[in-house]
Scaffold this active site. Structure first.
Site, PDB file in Angstrom:
ATOM      1  N   PHE A 134       1.103  -3.318   3.898  1.00  0.00           N
ATOM      2  CA  PHE A 134       1.227  -4.467   4.849  1.00  0.00           C
ATOM      3  C   PHE A 134       2.816  -4.993   4.323  1.00  0.00           C
ATOM      4  O   PHE A 134       3.203  -5.014   2.979  1.00  0.00           O
ATOM      5  CB  PHE A 134       0.819  -5.574   3.424  1.00  0.00           C
ATOM      6  CG  PHE A 134      -1.175  -6.239   4.493  1.00  0.00           C
ATOM      7  CD1 PHE A 134      -1.552  -5.151   5.497  1.00  0.00           C
ATOM      8  CD2 PHE A 134      -2.050  -6.610   3.881  1.00  0.00           C
ATOM      9  CE1 PHE A 134      -2.578  -5.014   6.018  1.00  0.00           C
ATOM     10  CE2 PHE A 134      -3.142  -7.083   4.364  1.00  0.00           C
ATOM     11  CZ  PHE A 134      -3.274  -5.375   5.072  1.00  0.00           C
TER      12      PHE A 134
ATOM     13  N   LYS B 269      -9.889   8.093   1.863  1.00  0.00           N
ATOM     14  CA  LYS B 269     -10.026   7.152   1.793  1.00  0.00           C
ATOM     15  C   LYS B 269     -11.568   7.047   2.369  1.00  0.00           C
ATOM     16  O   LYS B 269     -12.055   5.989   1.562  1.00  0.00           O
ATOM     17  CB  LYS B 269      -9.136   6.048   2.558  1.00  0.00           C
ATOM     18  CG  LYS B 269      -7.495   5.638   1.791  1.00  0.00           C
ATOM     19  CD  LYS B 269      -7.353   4.439   2.289  1.00  0.00           C
ATOM     20  CE  LYS B 269      -5.715   4.355   2.110  1.00  0.00           C
ATOM     21  NZ  LYS B 269      -4.738   4.856   1.865  1.00  0.00           N
TER      22      LYS B 269
ATOM     23  N   HIS C 121      -2.387   8.263   5.881  1.00  0.00           N
ATOM     24  CA  HIS C 121      -3.153   6.534   5.181  1.00  0.00           C
ATOM     25  C   HIS C 121      -4.629   6.247   5.214  1.00  0.00           C
ATOM     26  O   HIS C 121      -5.630   5.793   4.554  1.00  0.00           O
ATOM     27  CB  HIS C 121      -2.126   5.332   5.978  1.00  0.00           C
ATOM     28  CG  HIS C 121      -1.993   4.642   5.031  1.00  0.00           C
ATOM     29  ND1 HIS C 121      -2.227   4.325   4.426  1.00  0.00           N
ATOM     30  CD2 HIS C 121      -2.253   3.504   5.925  1.00  0.00           C
ATOM     31  CE1 HIS C 121      -2.326   3.044   3.338  1.00  0.00           C
ATOM     32  NE2 HIS C 121      -2.106   2.332   4.484  1.00  0.00           N
TER      33      HIS C 121
ATOM     34  N   CYS D 299       1.055  -1.012   0.039  1.00  0.00           N
ATOM     35  CA  CYS D 299       0.214   0.065  -0.098  1.00  0.00           C
ATOM     36  C   CYS D 299       0.793   1.606  -0.074  1.00  0.00           C
ATOM     37  O   CYS D 299       0.077   2.273  -0.219  1.00  0.00           O
ATOM     38  CB  CYS D 299      -0.983   0.074   1.097  1.00  0.00           C
ATOM     39  SG  CYS D 299      -2.101  -1.456   1.185  1.00  0.00           S
TER      40      CYS D 299
ATOM     41  N   GLU E 182      -1.779   4.883  13.134  1.00  0.00           N
ATOM     42  CA  GLU E 182      -1.130   6.343  12.075  1.00  0.00           C
ATOM     43  C   GLU E 182      -1.210   7.222  13.448  1.00  0.00           C
ATOM     44  O   GLU E 182      -0.600   8.504  13.820  1.00  0.00           O
ATOM     45  CB  GLU E 182      -2.210   6.488  11.325  1.00  0.00           C
ATOM     46  CG  GLU E 182      -1.426   7.630  10.204  1.00  0.00           C
ATOM     47  CD  GLU E 182      -2.370   7.372   8.528  1.00  0.00           C
ATOM     48  OE1 GLU E 182      -3.132   6.889   8.419  1.00  0.00           O
ATOM     49  OE2 GLU E 182      -1.650   8.748   8.168  1.00  0.00           O
TER      50      GLU E 182
ATOM     51  N   HIS F 204      -9.874   2.522  -1.035  1.00  0.00           N
ATOM     52  CA  HIS F 204      -8.350   2.407  -0.391  1.00  0.00           C
ATOM     53  C   HIS F 204      -7.419   2.149  -1.610  1.00  0.00           C
ATOM     54  O   HIS F 204      -7.829   0.402  -2.071  1.00  0.00           O
ATOM     55  CB  HIS F 204      -7.780   0.737   0.635  1.00  0.00           C
ATOM     56  CG  HIS F 204      -6.305   0.809   1.368  1.00  0.00           C
ATOM     57  ND1 HIS F 204      -5.574   2.101   0.218  1.00  0.00           N
ATOM     58  CD2 HIS F 204      -5.465  -0.018   2.162  1.00  0.00           C
ATOM     59  CE1 HIS F 204      -4.213   1.515   0.882  1.00  0.00           C
ATOM     60  NE2 HIS F 204      -4.293   0.935   1.468  1.00  0.00           N
TER      61      HIS F 204
END
Length: 427
Positions: A412, A348, A316, A176, A327, A353
């Site tokens: 990830f 998002k 994010h 990501c 975060e 996403h």
């Protein structure tokens, strides 16, 4: 020191072209208008049957038809659209960029229809189904079309031909964080003096049944299917996972000196890139947040800025319980008291996403926020999480005069990237 060089004596990297495609529309201005209005592109999936699936929603790009659909061909189409738009905004025609292509693309495997077609062929020495059987059949029925479809660098090679970039195109996947990683590679190439101009693209058109099932098995996806546009709710107490989506973002990067020499419009500058790995777990962040903290710090240090210089954070902000919490932990550790006065929103919430494309899309959105003095909202923010104290720009866009932004991408597998972007060259 000349304004063409930064605080470390490196060439300032300008952004002279932008491109966007998401489920909200095709093109920078259509997307930006939708984002400022707080519209959602999340909807029920119609591309394939969702019967018996726990998640039945996504931010698919259905208005760009690719027949027959494959994640690879749609990823290419999205990247081509964003790339062409970025070149046009930069005032360049295909072949005039004179620099390399850095592409973030999803690591898509052979789709199920192609696997079934292979399995139906004659000549296998094995009766049992499985990967070895498919490999044996593929070896005895060699197909250049299948090879081209599954070649990881295939999308970038097609793009390089269409956009007329120079040299061997680079394809990367850092989960990501990929879109931000592609931009980082472009920035570093210009800083090293290897090129004066390049294009970086992040693309992802991989919402298929298998991808949906894999993320669902990780319990990473929202299952709030009843009202799709309400499902993605970053930083809210009732968030339950992210919503898969598709799209592409592109930027033409150029040394500021080169941009000025040809009279190009400068939409912003890349002030800094921070990158740190997290080896704690394949899908989880280290509990103390140290890799995320180090990533944000590295980005600010590279830019020569302090947290108080950042006027907006494009988070994010995936809407998963753990990711949003981590975060917040990272931002709190780095920003300290300055965080209370720093707006932090998640695109998002509206576009979902977009995985491999997210970092590039969100960099473009950050630049637009500075260009127009308007911060995109975090929609669906109706139940504040008391453990995450952030100014999320809740539900409505906000006017703000911002000269520097931070855009976070945490992937990830532990790939973390923070980009620091500026509105205009600093003297």
């Amino acid at each position: 020191m000349s304004a063409d060089f930064d605080h470390l004596g490196r060439p300032v990297v300008a952004v002279t072209g932008l491109g966007l495609v998401t489920s909200l529309g095709q093109g920078v201005e259509d997307n930006w208008a939708a984002l400022r209005e707080g519209r959602s592109g999340i909807h029920s999936i119609t591309r394939f049957s969702t019967q018996n699936l726990r998640t039945t929603i996504a931010g698919t790009v259905d208005f760009m038809k690719v027949e027959p659909w494959t994640g690879i061909d749609l990823s290419y189409a999205l990247a081509e659209s964003a790339g062409r738009e970025a070149l046009a905004m930069a005032g360049l025609s295909a072949g005039e960029i004179g620099g390399p292509l850095f592409l973030a693309a999803p690591p898509i495997e052979l789709e199920w229809p192609a696997r079934f077609a292979l399995d139906a062929m004659d000549g296998s020495a094995r009766e049992e189904a499985g990967y070895e059987r498919l490999m044996e059949i593929a070896r005895s029925h060699r197909s250049s079309a299948t090879y081209d479809l599954t070649l990881f660098g295939g999308i970038s090679e097609r793009l390089a031909d269409i956009l007329g970039t120079r040299g061997l195109p680079v394809t990367l996947s850092t989960a990501c964080a990929s879109g931000a990683s592609a931009i980082q590679l472009g920035v570093e190439a210009i800083r090293r003096g290897e090129t004066s101009r390049c294009i970086a693209i992040g693309t992802d058109g991989s919402v298929g049944a298998e991808a949906l099932i894999r993320f669902s098995l990780l319990s990473a996806l929202s299952t709030q299917n009843d009202v799709p546009e309400k499902a993605s709710k970053p930083f809210s107490k009732d968030r339950d996972g992210f919503v898969m989506a598709e799209g592409a973002g592109a930027v033409v990067l150029e040394s500021l000196a080169s941009a000025r020499a040809r009279g190009a419009t400068v939409y912003g500058v890349l002030l800094g890139c921070g990158e740190k790995a997290d080896d704690f777990h394949r899908t989880r962040s280290k509990p103390d947040g140290s890799p995320i903290i180090a990533t944000i710090k590295a980005g600010l240090d590279d830019a020569g800025l302090s947290p108080s210089d950042i006027g907006y954070v494009n988070a994010h902000g995936t809407s998963t319980p753990e990711n949003d919490r981590m975060e917040h932990l990272g931002l709190s550790a780095v920003f300290g008291e300055a965080l209370a006065g720093t707006p932090v929103s998640s695109s998002k919430s509206m576009i979902g996403h977009t995985l491999t494309a997210a970092g590039a899309i969100e960099a473009v959105i950050s630049l637009l926020a500075m260009r127009d003095g308007s911060l995109p909202p975090t929609i669906n923010y109706e139940q504040a999480d008391p453990a995450i104290a952030l100014d999320t720009v809740p539900n409505k866009a906000r006017n703000a005069d911002v000269s520097a932004t931070l855009s976070n991408s945490f992937g990830f597998g532990g790939q973390n990237v923070s980009l620091v972007l500026g509105r205009e060259p600093r003297s």
